[in-house]
Design a protein around this motif. Sequence first.
Motif, PDB file in Angstrom:
ATOM      1  N   THR A  74       0.825  -1.207   0.000  1.00  0.00           N
ATOM      2  CA  THR A  74       0.000   0.000   0.000  1.00  0.00           C
ATOM      3  C   THR A  74       0.861   1.260   0.000  1.00  0.00           C
ATOM      4  O   THR A  74       0.674   2.156  -0.828  1.00  0.00           O
ATOM      5  CB  THR A  74      -0.950   0.008   1.216  1.00  0.00           C
ATOM      6  N   VAL A  75       1.797   1.306   0.912  1.00  0.00           N
ATOM      7  CA  VAL A  75       2.681   2.475   0.987  1.00  0.00           C
ATOM      8  C   VAL A  75       3.533   2.572  -0.284  1.00  0.00           C
ATOM      9  O   VAL A  75       3.731   3.673  -0.822  1.00  0.00           O
ATOM     10  CB  VAL A  75       3.572   2.405   2.249  1.00  0.00           C
ATOM     11  N   GLY A  76       3.993   1.439  -0.783  1.00  0.00           N
ATOM     12  CA  GLY A  76       4.807   1.437  -2.000  1.00  0.00           C
ATOM     13  C   GLY A  76       4.071   1.996  -3.201  1.00  0.00           C
ATOM     14  O   GLY A  76       4.632   2.780  -3.971  1.00  0.00           O
ATOM     15  N   ILE A 136      13.052   4.159  -7.695  1.00  0.00           N
ATOM     16  CA  ILE A 136      13.737   2.870  -7.609  1.00  0.00           C
ATOM     17  C   ILE A 136      13.400   2.194  -6.285  1.00  0.00           C
ATOM     18  O   ILE A 136      13.103   0.995  -6.246  1.00  0.00           O
ATOM     19  CB  ILE A 136      15.261   3.048  -7.762  1.00  0.00           C
ATOM     20  N   ALA A 137      13.407   2.958  -5.210  1.00  0.00           N
ATOM     21  CA  ALA A 137      13.087   2.396  -3.889  1.00  0.00           C
ATOM     22  C   ALA A 137      11.644   1.915  -3.833  1.00  0.00           C
ATOM     23  O   ALA A 137      11.373   0.811  -3.339  1.00  0.00           O
ATOM     24  CB  ALA A 137      13.333   3.445  -2.800  1.00  0.00           C
ATOM     25  N   SER A 142      11.279  -1.207  -5.859  1.00  0.00           N
ATOM     26  CA  SER A 142      11.963  -2.292  -5.156  1.00  0.00           C
ATOM     27  C   SER A 142      11.153  -2.806  -3.977  1.00  0.00           C
ATOM     28  O   SER A 142      11.106  -4.006  -3.721  1.00  0.00           O
ATOM     29  CB  SER A 142      13.335  -1.827  -4.666  1.00  0.00           C
ATOM     30  N   VAL A 143      10.500  -1.896  -3.264  1.00  0.00           N
ATOM     31  CA  VAL A 143       9.654  -2.297  -2.135  1.00  0.00           C
ATOM     32  C   VAL A 143       8.488  -3.151  -2.636  1.00  0.00           C
ATOM     33  O   VAL A 143       8.137  -4.161  -2.020  1.00  0.00           O
ATOM     34  CB  VAL A 143       9.152  -1.048  -1.362  1.00  0.00           C
ATOM     35  N   LEU A 144       7.921  -2.774  -3.768  1.00  0.00           N
ATOM     36  CA  LEU A 144       6.818  -3.562  -4.324  1.00  0.00           C
ATOM     37  C   LEU A 144       7.290  -4.947  -4.765  1.00  0.00           C
ATOM     38  O   LEU A 144       6.604  -5.949  -4.540  1.00  0.00           O
ATOM     39  CB  LEU A 144       6.162  -2.814  -5.487  1.00  0.00           C
ATOM     40  N   VAL A 145       8.469  -5.018  -5.369  1.00  0.00           N
ATOM     41  CA  VAL A 145       9.038  -6.310  -5.764  1.00  0.00           C
ATOM     42  C   VAL A 145       9.301  -7.159  -4.521  1.00  0.00           C
ATOM     43  O   VAL A 145       8.972  -8.357  -4.474  1.00  0.00           O
ATOM     44  CB  VAL A 145      10.331  -6.124  -6.597  1.00  0.00           C
ATOM     45  N   LEU A 195      19.396  -1.150  -2.328  1.00  0.00           N
ATOM     46  CA  LEU A 195      19.085   0.275  -2.166  1.00  0.00           C
ATOM     47  C   LEU A 195      20.189   1.015  -1.429  1.00  0.00           C
ATOM     48  O   LEU A 195      20.481   2.176  -1.744  1.00  0.00           O
ATOM     49  CB  LEU A 195      17.749   0.448  -1.447  1.00  0.00           C
ATOM     50  N   THR A 196      20.818   0.353  -0.474  1.00  0.00           N
ATOM     51  CA  THR A 196      21.954   0.968   0.225  1.00  0.00           C
ATOM     52  C   THR A 196      23.028   1.359  -0.773  1.00  0.00           C
ATOM     53  O   THR A 196      23.550   2.475  -0.745  1.00  0.00           O
ATOM     54  CB  THR A 196      22.533   0.002   1.273  1.00  0.00           C
ATOM     55  N   PHE A 197      23.345   0.450  -1.680  1.00  0.00           N
ATOM     56  CA  PHE A 197      24.369   0.713  -2.701  1.00  0.00           C
ATOM     57  C   PHE A 197      23.950   1.865  -3.611  1.00  0.00           C
ATOM     58  O   PHE A 197      24.740   2.782  -3.873  1.00  0.00           O
ATOM     59  CB  PHE A 197      24.631  -0.557  -3.521  1.00  0.00           C
ATOM     60  N   ILE A 198      22.712   1.832  -4.091  1.00  0.00           N
ATOM     61  CA  ILE A 198      22.231   2.875  -5.014  1.00  0.00           C
ATOM     62  C   ILE A 198      22.249   4.244  -4.337  1.00  0.00           C
ATOM     63  O   ILE A 198      22.729   5.233  -4.915  1.00  0.00           O
ATOM     64  CB  ILE A 198      20.815   2.534  -5.526  1.00  0.00           C
TER      65      ILE A 198
END
Length: 144
Positions: free
Chosen positions: A56-58, A94-95, A98-101, A122-125
Amino acid sequence: MRTAFKVIVEWINVKAQAGSAFLKGIIMFLFAIVVFARASYQLFTGATPEVVLMSTVGVVALLANLFCLLLLTRHRKDNLNMSSVWLCSRNDIIANTSVLVAAGLIFLTHSPLPDLAIGLLLTFIFAKSAGQVLSQSWKEMRQA
């Protein structure tokens, strides 16, 4: 006299934009640290995130960030400050994606590992983007 005043105003403007971008770079790097800390916490506790809340938040955040990115895209090369704002919005998309994935993979596997993997990615990005913004803004502050 007008030319000297104009040069001073432009110098202040470049300094302010570079300083603002530098602050954004620091915030982006701090965000990378927070994401890494959360991923590490998830690893050690083994807690599985709540899929419905993540999804939902994603979705809501993705829609908002897509709208912002659309507005910013034509201005992303105007100056360093706009470039750094566009980069933040791109990272947010991207975040969100990624959260949805991760939510989908958690739903399918009932494992916290997808959340951990996405957190490390995400840390790397975020850290890489922060480094770019910090480097460019530092260079502009020194040249101004």
